[in-house]
Write an enzyme that holds these catalytic residues in place. Structure first.
Site, short mmCIF file in Angstrom:
data_model
loop_
_atom_site.label_atom_id
_atom_site.label_comp_id
_atom_site.label_asym_id
_atom_site.label_seq_id
_atom_site.Cartn_x
_atom_site.Cartn_y
_atom_site.Cartn_z
N SER A 135 -56.43 -37.14 -62.87
CA SER A 135 -55.88 -38.31 -62.19
C SER A 135 -56.11 -39.58 -63.00
O SER A 135 -55.58 -39.72 -64.09
CB SER A 135 -56.47 -38.38 -60.79
OG SER A 135 -55.76 -39.29 -60.00
N ASP A 155 -52.14 -33.61 -57.05
CA ASP A 155 -53.34 -34.27 -57.55
C ASP A 155 -54.47 -33.31 -57.92
O ASP A 155 -54.93 -32.53 -57.10
CB ASP A 155 -53.81 -35.22 -56.46
CG ASP A 155 -54.94 -36.14 -56.87
OD1 ASP A 155 -55.49 -35.97 -57.97
OD2 ASP A 155 -55.27 -37.03 -56.07
#
Length: 308
Positions: free
Chosen positions: A96, A208
Site C-alpha cells: 500500500s 489492498d
C-alpha cells in the site's frame, strides 16, 4: 506525500472516508489486466529454492515498507536515516503506502526527488471517479503518475529488486507482484475495499495488501533476504479518539490489522515503528513532522540493533 493524502491511504481511507485510495477497474465493463501475475508466498519460496545463489561477501538486505495510509510520509524519513547509516537494500517490498514509496526508491529516484514529488503533486490531478457498485475510484491516473515517476520502466528492470503486496479477493491470500507495470502493481496493493474497484487479473481480483500482509516480512524472506529491516507506520501510531461511527470503525480496523500483522512483524531483524499521527496531512508542516518521525524512529532502531 500529497499523493499519500488520497492514494497512499490504503487501510485508513475507508474508515476515515474519505480519502480515496487507488485501483484500476476490472469489472462492470472494464477490461482486466492480464499482465499482472501475482504469486502466493509458497510459490515465491519454491521459485527461490530452485535458484542457486552465488556466494556473496555480505548478507542480502531487504527493506520492507508497510501500509498505513497518510502515515506513509514516514517512509521518506526512514529511508533518509538508512542512507545516512550506509544501508543500501538489495530488495524492497512494499504494501500500500509502502509500495508507492518503495517503487519510487527502487526505481532509482533519489530521496530529495521522492520528497519533492510527495509534497508537490496535486491530488486533484490523480483522482478519477467512476460509477460502479464495487467502488468509487478507478486509479488510472495514479497508475500513470507512478509510471511517469519511475520512468515507465517495468518492475523487473528496476535497479533494486522490488515487489508490491496485494490481497487476492477470491482466496483471501496475500500475493506478490514483482513484474510488469509499477503503477498497476501499486493500484492493486492500495485498492481499498469499498472505496476502490477491485483490480481484475486473469485469475480473479486484487485488493489492498494491508488486509493480509500489512508489513510483508515473509515475502522479503521468501525472496532471499538474510536481513530484513521493516518499517511499520501504522500500529504504533495514536488511536483515533471519540465515539462517532467513523472513529470507532477506524479504531477497530487498526486494532484488527495490527493483531493480524504482529507475528509477521516480529520476524524482522530490525523493526522501525514511528509513532506517526495524521491530524491534518494537508499541510506541509504536518507532512514534514511525519517525515521527521520516520527519520528519528529509524535512527533509534538502527542504533539499538547495532548495539545489540
Amino acid at each position: 506525500m500529497n499523493t499519500l493524502n488520497k492514494y497512499l491511504c490504503a487501510t485508513t481511507a475507508l474508515v476515515t472516508a474519505m480519502t480515496a485510495g487507488c485501483a484500476l477497474t476490472g469489472q462492470h465493463g472494464h477490461a482486466a489486466l492480464p499482465e499482472l501475475a501475482p504469486r502466493q508466498l509458497g510459490e515465491i519460496r519454491s521459485a527461490s529454492a530452485l535458484v542457486a545463489s552465488a556466494p556473496t561477501s555480505r548478507p542480502t538486505v531487504a527493506l520492507v515498507l508497510g501500509g498505513g495510509g497518510l502515515r506513509g510520509f514516514a517512509h521518506v524519513g526512514a529511508l533518509r536515516a538508512l542512507e545516512e547509516a550506509g544501508i543500501k537494500p538489495d530488495i524492497v517490498v512494499g504494501t500500500s503506502a509502502g509500495s508507492v514509496v518503495g517503487a519510487a526508491y527502487a526505481s532509482g529516484m533519489d530521496l530529495e526527488k521522492i520528497k519533492s514529488a510527495a509534497l508537490n503533486v496535486k491530488v486533484s490531478s490523480l483522482m478519477d471517479f467512476t460509477l460502479s457498485s464495487s467502488g468509487i475510484m478507478r486509479g488510472n491516473k495514479l497508475a500513470s503518475w507512478i509510471n511517469t515517476m519511475t520512468g515507465d520502466v517495468p518492475i523487473e528492470k528496476f535497479p533494486i529488486r522490488f515487489a508490491a503486496v496485494a490481497t487476492d479477493l477470491q482466496s483471501g491470500q496475500a500475493v506478490l507482484i514483482d513484474q510488469g507495470s509499477a503503477g498497476r502493481a501499486i493500484q492493486a496493493s492500495s485498492a481499498v475495499p469499498g472505496v476502490n474497484v477491485p483490480i481484475a487479473y486473469k485469475a480473479g481480483h486484487l485488493i489492498d495488501g494491508g488486509i493480509t500482509s500489512l508489513v510483508p516480512v515473509r515475502f522479503a524472506r521468501a525472496m532471499g533476504a538474510d536481513v530484513v529491516i521493516a518499517v511499520d507506520i501504522y500500529c504504533q501510531g495514536p488511536r483515533a479518539e471519540g465515539l462517532g461511527v467513523p472513529t470507532v470503525l477506524s479504531r477497530v480496523m487498526q486494532t484488527q490489522s495490527c493483531l493480524v500483522a504482529a507475528a509477521e512483524m516480529a520476524e524482522a531483524d530490525v523493526l522501525i515503528a514511528p509513532k506517526a499521527g495524521v491530524p491534518d496531512m494537508s499541510t506541509k508542516e504536518s507532512q514534514e513532522r511525519v517525515i521527521q518521525a520516520g527519520y528519528e524512529a529509524a535512527r533509534a532502531a538502527l542504533k539499538k540493533w547495532r548495539a545489540g
